[in-house]
Design a protein around this motif. Structure first.
Motif, mmCIF file in Angstrom:
data_model
loop_
_atom_site.group_PDB
_atom_site.id
_atom_site.type_symbol
_atom_site.label_atom_id
_atom_site.label_comp_id
_atom_site.label_asym_id
_atom_site.label_seq_id
_atom_site.Cartn_x
_atom_site.Cartn_y
_atom_site.Cartn_z
ATOM 1 N N LEU A 72 0.824 -1.206 0.000
ATOM 2 C CA LEU A 72 0.000 0.000 0.000
ATOM 3 C C LEU A 72 0.861 1.261 0.000
ATOM 4 C CD1 LEU A 72 -2.772 1.338 0.217
ATOM 5 C CD2 LEU A 72 -2.616 1.090 2.706
ATOM 6 N N LEU A 73 1.915 1.277 0.834
ATOM 7 C CA LEU A 73 2.799 2.440 0.882
ATOM 8 C C LEU A 73 3.528 2.625 -0.445
ATOM 9 C CD1 LEU A 73 4.301 2.113 4.478
ATOM 10 C CD2 LEU A 73 2.561 3.714 3.686
ATOM 11 N N SER A 74 3.890 1.524 -1.113
ATOM 12 C CA SER A 74 4.555 1.623 -2.415
ATOM 13 C C SER A 74 3.638 2.260 -3.446
ATOM 14 C CB SER A 74 4.997 0.239 -2.891
ATOM 15 O OG SER A 74 5.919 -0.326 -1.989
ATOM 16 N N ILE A 75 2.379 1.837 -3.447
ATOM 17 C CA ILE A 75 1.423 2.427 -4.391
ATOM 18 C C ILE A 75 1.245 3.911 -4.125
ATOM 19 C CG2 ILE A 75 -1.006 2.410 -5.103
ATOM 20 C CD1 ILE A 75 -0.999 -0.612 -4.567
ATOM 21 N N LEU A 76 1.107 4.277 -2.851
ATOM 22 C CA LEU A 76 0.959 5.690 -2.501
ATOM 23 C C LEU A 76 2.196 6.491 -2.873
ATOM 24 C CD1 LEU A 76 -0.786 5.368 0.994
ATOM 25 C CD2 LEU A 76 -1.831 6.015 -1.187
ATOM 26 N N SER A 77 3.382 5.899 -2.694
ATOM 27 C CA SER A 77 4.632 6.595 -3.034
ATOM 28 C C SER A 77 4.728 6.852 -4.536
ATOM 29 C CB SER A 77 5.836 5.776 -2.554
ATOM 30 O OG SER A 77 5.803 5.616 -1.163
ATOM 31 N N PHE A 78 4.414 5.820 -5.337
ATOM 32 C CA PHE A 78 4.452 5.994 -6.784
ATOM 33 C C PHE A 78 3.423 7.024 -7.238
ATOM 34 C CE2 PHE A 78 6.529 1.712 -6.905
ATOM 35 C CZ PHE A 78 7.687 2.130 -7.549
ATOM 36 N N ALA A 79 2.244 7.000 -6.615
ATOM 37 C CA ALA A 79 1.224 7.979 -6.982
ATOM 38 C C ALA A 79 1.676 9.393 -6.642
ATOM 39 C CB ALA A 79 -0.080 7.638 -6.248
ATOM 40 N N ALA A 80 2.313 9.562 -5.478
ATOM 41 C CA ALA A 80 2.802 10.897 -5.095
ATOM 42 C C ALA A 80 3.920 11.355 -6.023
ATOM 43 C CB ALA A 80 3.292 10.862 -3.641
ATOM 44 N N MET A 81 4.826 10.435 -6.384
ATOM 45 C CA MET A 81 5.912 10.779 -7.312
ATOM 46 C C MET A 81 5.349 11.200 -8.672
ATOM 47 S SD MET A 81 8.470 7.650 -6.280
ATOM 48 C CE MET A 81 9.478 7.854 -7.746
ATOM 49 N N PHE A 82 4.365 10.432 -9.166
ATOM 50 C CA PHE A 82 3.769 10.766 -10.461
ATOM 51 C C PHE A 82 3.091 12.130 -10.407
ATOM 52 C CE2 PHE A 82 0.089 10.805 -13.267
ATOM 53 C CZ PHE A 82 0.695 10.536 -14.487
ATOM 54 N N THR A 83 2.392 12.385 -9.279
ATOM 55 C CA THR A 83 1.685 13.667 -9.143
ATOM 56 C C THR A 83 2.665 14.839 -9.156
ATOM 57 O OG1 THR A 83 -0.046 12.575 -7.848
ATOM 58 C CG2 THR A 83 0.099 14.989 -7.704
ATOM 59 N N VAL A 84 3.774 14.693 -8.411
ATOM 60 C CA VAL A 84 4.778 15.767 -8.363
ATOM 61 C C VAL A 84 5.417 15.989 -9.729
ATOM 62 C CG1 VAL A 84 7.000 16.425 -7.355
ATOM 63 C CG2 VAL A 84 5.222 15.450 -5.896
ATOM 64 N N LEU A 85 5.813 14.893 -10.414
ATOM 65 C CA LEU A 85 6.432 15.020 -11.723
ATOM 66 C C LEU A 85 5.444 15.609 -12.740
ATOM 67 C CD1 LEU A 85 8.392 11.638 -11.861
ATOM 68 C CD2 LEU A 85 9.351 13.931 -11.614
ATOM 69 N N PHE A 86 4.181 15.191 -12.694
ATOM 70 C CA PHE A 86 3.191 15.712 -13.621
ATOM 71 C C PHE A 86 2.957 17.198 -13.420
ATOM 72 C CE2 PHE A 86 -1.144 16.579 -14.979
ATOM 73 C CZ PHE A 86 -1.132 16.056 -16.273
ATOM 74 N N ALA A 87 2.972 17.600 -12.110
ATOM 75 C CA ALA A 87 2.729 19.012 -11.805
ATOM 76 C C ALA A 87 3.876 19.885 -12.311
ATOM 77 C CB ALA A 87 2.546 19.209 -10.292
ATOM 78 N N HIS A 88 5.108 19.349 -12.284
ATOM 79 C CA HIS A 88 6.262 20.154 -12.711
ATOM 80 C C HIS A 88 6.466 20.124 -14.213
ATOM 81 C CE1 HIS A 88 7.218 20.256 -8.431
ATOM 82 N NE2 HIS A 88 8.140 21.182 -8.703
ATOM 83 N N PHE A 89 6.176 19.029 -14.871
ATOM 84 C CA PHE A 89 6.514 18.890 -16.290
ATOM 85 C C PHE A 89 5.275 18.771 -17.179
ATOM 86 C CE2 PHE A 89 10.064 17.135 -13.861
ATOM 87 C CZ PHE A 89 11.083 17.976 -14.277
#
Length: 246
Positions: free
Chosen positions: A229-246
């Protein structure tokens, strides 16, 4: 550890469970048994429990990675059984509870006080000497009745030598027996899955009997779910941050 198991295994009649103090404490907290895997067989009849536990042990004995496999030592030991006949006891004005208390005091003993010696205290126990606790002597012991009459125990109860279990273990108000083991050289989760598959396909349980599994693998499964569960949340947070910047 393998060398220790090999050498200790040469001693006949000894059950071996090798681990560490902290791991044994954790195992005991998780399942009530000091082993990594605890297979608990529940049911009302002790003889059936022992039989099914033996079947479980035989079914999983050759599972790869399984070590220290053993069943709780529940054996029959000689007992002196005294069954009070309520009708005969009431005919003499005695209640079964009163007679049982008297017999318990005579055979097992009862603490009636303490003896002080210097800085130490010792319980003062009243009971019959060992020579007067045989079956024949117990049958002839005289009991005082409310009318002042003295009657032998055999006139009030059935006294016989029989066999009974050395211990009766319970969990959640149910009788149970445990087949325990550890795992060496193999993944704990896969080993438990194979054990569950073999037991379900090999051991036939009568109505009112069932098997439950406990031990370290429960914590491992819980930790794996949490990490997933934490891995899924981590990947989702990483994707959200990268999407917001790029």
């Amino acid at each position: 550890m393998a060398d220790m198991r090999g050498k200790l295994g040469e001693i006949l009649g000894v059950s071996i469970n090798i681990g560490q103090p902290i791991s044994h404490r954790l195992d005991h907290l998780l399942s009530g048994v000091r082993a990594q895997i605890a297979i608990k067989v529940f049911g009302p009849d002790l003889a059936v429990l022992r039989q099914k536990a033996a079947e479980v042990q035989a079914a999983i004995a050759d599972v790869p990675g399984l070590v220290d496999l053993q069943t709780e030592a529940q054996v029959l030991v000689p007992q002196l059984q005294i069954r009070v006949d309520r009708e005969r006891a009431s005919a003499y004005g005695l209640q079964p509870g009163t007679l049982n208390t008297w017999l318990e005091t005579a055979l097992s003993g009862r603490v009636v006080g303490q003896v002080l010696e210097n800085q130490f205290s010792y319980d003062l126990v009243v009971r019959l000497p060992e020579a007067l606790r045989s079956t024949d002597v117990v049958r002839g012991l005289l009991v005082d009745t409310p009318s002042g009459m003295k009657v032998p125990v055999e006139a009030l109860a059935d006294v016989q030598e029989t066999w009974g279990p050395n211990e009766v273990l319970h969990e959640n108000s149910q009788r149970r027996i445990v087949v325990s083991s550890n795992v060496s050289g193999r993944d704990l989760g896969r080993t438990v899955q194979e054990i569950q598959r073999r037991v379900s396909s090999t051991v036939q349980l009568p109505q009112g009997y069932y098997v439950s599994y406990g031990g370290q693998f429960e914590s491992q499964q819980s930790a794996s779910r949490t990490l997933g569960l934490l891995s899924i949340l981590s990947f989702a947070a990483m994707f959200t941050v990268l999407f917001a910047h790029f």
